[in-house]
Write a protein that holds these residues in place. Sequence first.
Motif, PDB file in Angstrom:
ATOM      1  N   PHE A  38       0.818  -1.211   0.000  1.00 14.88           N
ATOM      2  CA  PHE A  38       0.000   0.000   0.000  1.00 14.88           C
ATOM      3  C   PHE A  38       0.853   1.264   0.000  1.00 14.88           C
ATOM      4  O   PHE A  38       0.473   2.276  -0.579  1.00 14.88           O
ATOM      5  CB  PHE A  38      -0.976   0.000   1.173  1.00 14.88           C
ATOM      6  N   THR A  39       2.007   1.223   0.604  1.00 16.99           N
ATOM      7  CA  THR A  39       2.913   2.374   0.563  1.00 16.99           C
ATOM      8  C   THR A  39       3.386   2.620  -0.867  1.00 16.99           C
ATOM      9  O   THR A  39       3.404   3.768  -1.337  1.00 16.99           O
ATOM     10  CB  THR A  39       4.117   2.138   1.489  1.00 16.99           C
ATOM     11  N   LEU A  40       3.773   1.565  -1.570  1.00 12.61           N
ATOM     12  CA  LEU A  40       4.186   1.717  -2.971  1.00 12.61           C
ATOM     13  C   LEU A  40       3.027   2.205  -3.848  1.00 12.61           C
ATOM     14  O   LEU A  40       3.213   3.077  -4.701  1.00 12.61           O
ATOM     15  CB  LEU A  40       4.733   0.395  -3.515  1.00 12.61           C
ATOM     16  N   LEU A  41       1.863   1.646  -3.644  1.00 10.44           N
ATOM     17  CA  LEU A  41       0.691   2.065  -4.411  1.00 10.44           C
ATOM     18  C   LEU A  41       0.396   3.534  -4.173  1.00 10.44           C
ATOM     19  O   LEU A  41       0.153   4.292  -5.116  1.00 10.44           O
ATOM     20  CB  LEU A  41      -0.513   1.200  -4.028  1.00 10.44           C
ATOM     21  N   PHE A  42       0.426   3.958  -2.925  1.00  7.37           N
ATOM     22  CA  PHE A  42       0.171   5.358  -2.592  1.00  7.37           C
ATOM     23  C   PHE A  42       1.222   6.262  -3.224  1.00  7.37           C
ATOM     24  O   PHE A  42       0.907   7.321  -3.769  1.00  7.37           O
ATOM     25  CB  PHE A  42       0.149   5.520  -1.072  1.00  7.37           C
ATOM     26  N   PHE A  43       2.489   5.852  -3.191  1.00  6.08           N
ATOM     27  CA  PHE A  43       3.561   6.637  -3.797  1.00  6.08           C
ATOM     28  C   PHE A  43       3.320   6.845  -5.288  1.00  6.08           C
ATOM     29  O   PHE A  43       3.412   7.962  -5.796  1.00  6.08           O
ATOM     30  CB  PHE A  43       4.905   5.930  -3.570  1.00  6.08           C
ATOM     31  N   PHE A  44       2.990   5.773  -6.014  1.00  6.49           N
ATOM     32  CA  PHE A  44       2.775   5.897  -7.455  1.00  6.49           C
ATOM     33  C   PHE A  44       1.521   6.695  -7.778  1.00  6.49           C
ATOM     34  O   PHE A  44       1.466   7.374  -8.802  1.00  6.49           O
ATOM     35  CB  PHE A  44       2.740   4.524  -8.119  1.00  6.49           C
ATOM     36  N   MET A  45       0.518   6.639  -6.922  1.00  2.88           N
ATOM     37  CA  MET A  45      -0.689   7.445  -7.149  1.00  2.88           C
ATOM     38  C   MET A  45      -0.390   8.928  -6.996  1.00  2.88           C
ATOM     39  O   MET A  45      -0.933   9.761  -7.723  1.00  2.88           O
ATOM     40  CB  MET A  45      -1.795   7.031  -6.182  1.00  2.88           C
ATOM     41  N   ILE A  46       0.486   9.276  -6.079  1.00  2.99           N
ATOM     42  CA  ILE A  46       0.838  10.676  -5.844  1.00  2.99           C
ATOM     43  C   ILE A  46       1.746  11.204  -6.952  1.00  2.99           C
ATOM     44  O   ILE A  46       1.569  12.314  -7.445  1.00  2.99           O
ATOM     45  CB  ILE A  46       1.529  10.836  -4.470  1.00  2.99           C
ATOM     46  N   VAL A  47       2.717  10.426  -7.357  1.00  4.86           N
ATOM     47  CA  VAL A  47       3.739  10.897  -8.291  1.00  4.86           C
ATOM     48  C   VAL A  47       3.260  10.918  -9.735  1.00  4.86           C
ATOM     49  O   VAL A  47       3.629  11.797 -10.507  1.00  4.86           O
ATOM     50  CB  VAL A  47       5.008  10.017  -8.153  1.00  4.86           C
ATOM     51  N   THR A  48       2.403   9.999 -10.116  1.00  6.87           N
ATOM     52  CA  THR A  48       1.991   9.871 -11.508  1.00  6.87           C
ATOM     53  C   THR A  48       1.003  10.967 -11.869  1.00  6.87           C
ATOM     54  O   THR A  48       0.081  11.263 -11.132  1.00  6.87           O
ATOM     55  CB  THR A  48       1.341   8.497 -11.744  1.00  6.87           C
ATOM     56  N   THR A  49       1.221  11.572 -13.025  1.00 10.38           N
ATOM     57  CA  THR A  49       0.266  12.546 -13.553  1.00 10.38           C
ATOM     58  C   THR A  49      -0.334  11.984 -14.820  1.00 10.38           C
ATOM     59  O   THR A  49       0.355  11.361 -15.632  1.00 10.38           O
ATOM     60  CB  THR A  49       0.941  13.893 -13.866  1.00 10.38           C
TER      61      THR A  49
END
Length: 154
Positions: free
Chosen positions: A25-36
């Motif tokens: 979930f930490t990785l998923l959250f990171f990619f959701m924040i960074v990806t545009t």
Amino acid sequence: MAKFNKTGKREMPQLNTSSLPDLIFTLLFFFMIVTTMREVTLKVQFTTPTATELEKLEKKSLVTFIYVGKPTKELQKVMGTESRIQLNDQFAEVSEIQDYIFQERASMTEEDASLMTVSLKIDQETKMGIVTDIKQALRQSYALKINYSANLRQ
């Protein structure tokens, strides 16, 4: 002195996977924040001209884009090969630019609307008459901060 028993089989301890969902979930959250996500589907082709001096835009959320170029190969059968203006996901005429700018300003806060920059992404083969018409429409809608997108000449 104690004796060690060497006859017993040693087993590998099981891997502790209790923290694995937290990592996922930490990785998923990171990619959701960074990806545009790309906001506009380009319907025109353009090759940006080269320049010797460039400045990077500060806040991309304050930038409104106008694309000008030849329609993509799929759309050339319907639209022709002349340069076209694209606002968001729609082809537009010069007369529609003022309404577009007013809509973009209305979607911003009052202090951000005064800082809005219009970025022109124009194909290097586009005739200057279209660019002049766009600039006149922007002037009439009081969008006076204009940026021309270009690539750095190396």
